[in-house]
Write an enzyme that holds these catalytic residues in place. Sequence first.
Site, PDB file in Angstrom:
ATOM      1  N   CYS A   2     -31.079  65.181   6.830  1.00 44.75           N
ATOM      2  CA  CYS A   2     -29.748  64.564   6.966  1.00 44.75           C
ATOM      3  C   CYS A   2     -28.661  65.558   7.354  1.00 44.75           C
ATOM      4  O   CYS A   2     -27.494  65.188   7.462  1.00 44.75           O
ATOM      5  CB  CYS A   2     -29.365  63.855   5.673  1.00 44.75           C
ATOM      6  SG  CYS A   2     -28.972  64.982   4.328  1.00 44.75           S
ATOM      7  N   CYS A  33     -30.990  69.609  -1.287  1.00 44.51           N
ATOM      8  CA  CYS A  33     -30.147  68.960  -0.282  1.00 44.51           C
ATOM      9  C   CYS A  33     -29.012  68.259  -1.029  1.00 44.51           C
ATOM     10  O   CYS A  33     -29.237  67.591  -2.032  1.00 44.51           O
ATOM     11  CB  CYS A  33     -30.984  67.935   0.496  1.00 44.51           C
ATOM     12  SG  CYS A  33     -30.006  66.621   1.246  1.00 44.51           S
ATOM     13  N   LYS A  37     -75.669  72.094  -4.240  1.00 42.24           N
ATOM     14  CA  LYS A  37     -74.423  72.805  -3.944  1.00 42.24           C
ATOM     15  C   LYS A  37     -73.184  71.940  -4.167  1.00 42.24           C
ATOM     16  O   LYS A  37     -73.158  70.772  -3.809  1.00 42.24           O
ATOM     17  CB  LYS A  37     -74.444  73.250  -2.478  1.00 42.24           C
ATOM     18  CG  LYS A  37     -75.425  74.373  -2.205  1.00 42.24           C
ATOM     19  CD  LYS A  37     -74.904  75.724  -2.619  1.00 42.24           C
ATOM     20  CE  LYS A  37     -73.921  76.274  -1.598  1.00 42.24           C
ATOM     21  NZ  LYS A  37     -73.487  77.624  -1.953  1.00 42.24           N
ATOM     22  N   LYS A  80     -74.941  77.394 -11.000  1.00 42.62           N
ATOM     23  CA  LYS A  80     -75.221  78.427 -10.001  1.00 42.62           C
ATOM     24  C   LYS A  80     -73.994  79.338  -9.975  1.00 42.62           C
ATOM     25  O   LYS A  80     -72.927  78.947  -9.494  1.00 42.62           O
ATOM     26  CB  LYS A  80     -75.472  77.784  -8.635  1.00 42.62           C
ATOM     27  CG  LYS A  80     -75.897  78.775  -7.587  1.00 42.62           C
ATOM     28  CD  LYS A  80     -76.423  78.028  -6.370  1.00 42.62           C
ATOM     29  CE  LYS A  80     -76.997  78.972  -5.325  1.00 42.62           C
ATOM     30  NZ  LYS A  80     -76.043  79.945  -4.831  1.00 42.62           N
ATOM     31  N   ASP A 137     -61.648 101.694 -30.183  1.00 44.57           N
ATOM     32  CA  ASP A 137     -61.417 102.877 -29.338  1.00 44.57           C
ATOM     33  C   ASP A 137     -61.586 104.161 -30.137  1.00 44.57           C
ATOM     34  O   ASP A 137     -62.100 105.158 -29.636  1.00 44.57           O
ATOM     35  CB  ASP A 137     -60.005 102.841 -28.731  1.00 44.57           C
ATOM     36  CG  ASP A 137     -59.877 101.710 -27.713  1.00 44.57           C
ATOM     37  OD1 ASP A 137     -60.920 101.176 -27.299  1.00 44.57           O
ATOM     38  OD2 ASP A 137     -58.729 101.361 -27.367  1.00 44.57           O
TER      39      ASP A 137
END
Length: 685
Positions: free
Chosen positions: A427, A441, A325, A123, A44
């Site tokens: 249940c 549960c 494809k 592709k 940078d």
Amino acid sequence: MVDDNLLNEDQAVAEINELRRQINHHNSLYHQFDSPEIPDADYDRLFDRLLALEKEFPELVTPDSPSQRVGDAPLSSFEQVTHDTPMMSLAKVFDDQDLADFEARILKRLDDDEPPTYNCEPKIDGVAVSLLYVDGLLVRAATRGDGVTGEDITHNVKTIKNIPLRLQASDGERIPARLEVRGEIYMSRSGFAAMNDEASRSEDGRVFVNPRNAAAGTLRQLDPRIAAKRPLSFFAYSAHFSDFRGPEYHSETLALLGQWGLPLNPERAVVTGYEACLAYARNLLLKRPNLDYEIDGAVIKVDNIRLQLELGSNARTPRWAMAYKFPAEEASTVVRDVEFQVGRTGTITPVARLEPVFVGGVTVSNATLHNMDEIERLGLHIGDRVIIRRAGDVIPKIVSVIKGTAIKGTEDISSGRITMPDHCPACQSPVEKDGEVLYRCTGGLICPAQRKESLRHFCSRAALDIEGLGEKLVEQLVDADLVHTVADVFILTREQLISLERMGEKSADNLINAIEKSKATTLPRLLFGLGIREVGEATALALASHFGSLDKLMEADEDALVKVADVGPIMAAHIAHFFGNQENDKVIADLRSRGVTWPEHSAQTVSDKLSGQTWVITGTLESMTRDEARSRLQALGAKVAGSVSKKTTAVVAGPGAGSKLDKAVELGVAVIDEQGLIDLLNGDQ
Ligand code: IVH
């Protein structure tokens, strides 16, 4: 800031040239070779210095300066571009026979019977573009448009870091005066995920649906500063010369483009005959989940350019190339309902019931939603139109909601809101929150859903392996209250079985035999089958090898348990808790009294079926983890290695397999898929 008082124009020219040289060098290390030499911050700094100098000396700005990538001022509209030669599309094939027919047509037209050599390429699922280089300088980039006329997108394409603004020629090498390079601009999966992640946290929270839409949407922007910020890349796949004698083979043309600095796809390969193309395509499909860019098939091109010319083209597609494809990985459908499924250990998972849709090669009508946080994150309501994704063999998932498309007005769909029930749907026991995102549960063994899941697991291949006792029968047995705990399987009678719907005498006899056969089991199978939380096949084997007998394991406290390889404190707590529970102890006692046996296990009591063999596992497996596959192969006496060599006996390859699979194919080592492994482990081979 530039200390410009001290810099005359000559000095500026020298410094700018040096900065451009360095920046181009680091750009190519970073984007072409993935091996940066300097940290981003240093890069940078070089870049900022160049920008500052060019601002100070605008007359020194050149079109190939790396600064031109940051994005000029927005355009007011797109210019139309007429392509020198039309940009064709590819005819598509979907199965092996179509590809055989393609080759047969080629051979007929060429009046030949030797299969040609092909260049096979992925592709890429991106946006087709044409790049025009005049005297080595990128002067124009255009979309494909209708094939004849496209739009000028030079301003955006110049911001793409791996597209050279000037071609690199080695000393004395001639570069064509006018070169058109075609290829695909795409957005990497990782770049897309990061970009969307950031976008989802922005004010409007709008995200792109998939990398291809993101790439296309970006290239359609008039303001190039947007493209400059987005993670776009390019792969070149063809070249058109006007005053230059190009190579004789397409593969050589690509290599030449590579030398000039254009990025090429690393998965390309030259093969002979359509069968080798099929093998290439199958291999590529396995690698697909691991590639950092999306592909939607393989492109098969006759490599010899003289033959390409001889074969010519139809109206829109060349006769010398074909797209094989792959099944689409994404499709849209509607969420009809959300149900809550109870797992073996009581965890409650929301599952979306979908309008059936064909995606990833199968028809999908359910997708897991993982947890309530996921529903929140997606902003999902019942009736919404959603994008479903099924990549490789992975369970389908909902990627995103297409906003404003909810279908309202049916039954309970009017509000569409999805909430976690207070009581278990199976249940009616209370549901409690367990940790950050899970709900459970509290019914334990009274919950039929948990009982069904436990029983299904207990009978599965890697556990007691009771043939014929599959999902449907498990449902029936629990619903008819014939099986309460897994030990009840061993007191089922022939008469009880016959009383079940769709159960003939013969099937009942077979099942009774299979149950009888399963009674002589092994300690690892039993431990895995009991369904102790967190204990998979590999851990079950480790526990059996460490303790040798169930009694010793049952006596072990958490301190003793964590001494077992791969057992951590959480797992140790689950194991100790399981054996501290009287109901579980009763199940074990019942199993024993009903004739189930498991001999003491010593790490040495392995079969020698695969002794002397070396196996390698690569890619992902669906029905077991790689660790489990490894321990099961080891239990048969095989050595499991991390890399493929001439000494490797066989490779197990799942979706996402990469270089190890390539190596195996190259060395002619046997490759089997997951089903092959399962058959082998079950002794069918
Ligand atoms: S060759 C005449 N090679 O697929 C041959 N196309 O219908 C022209 N595509 O939109 C294309 N990857 O942009 C070729 N390796 C590849 C490709 C590729 C993606 C796209 C192309 C076009 C479509 C062909």
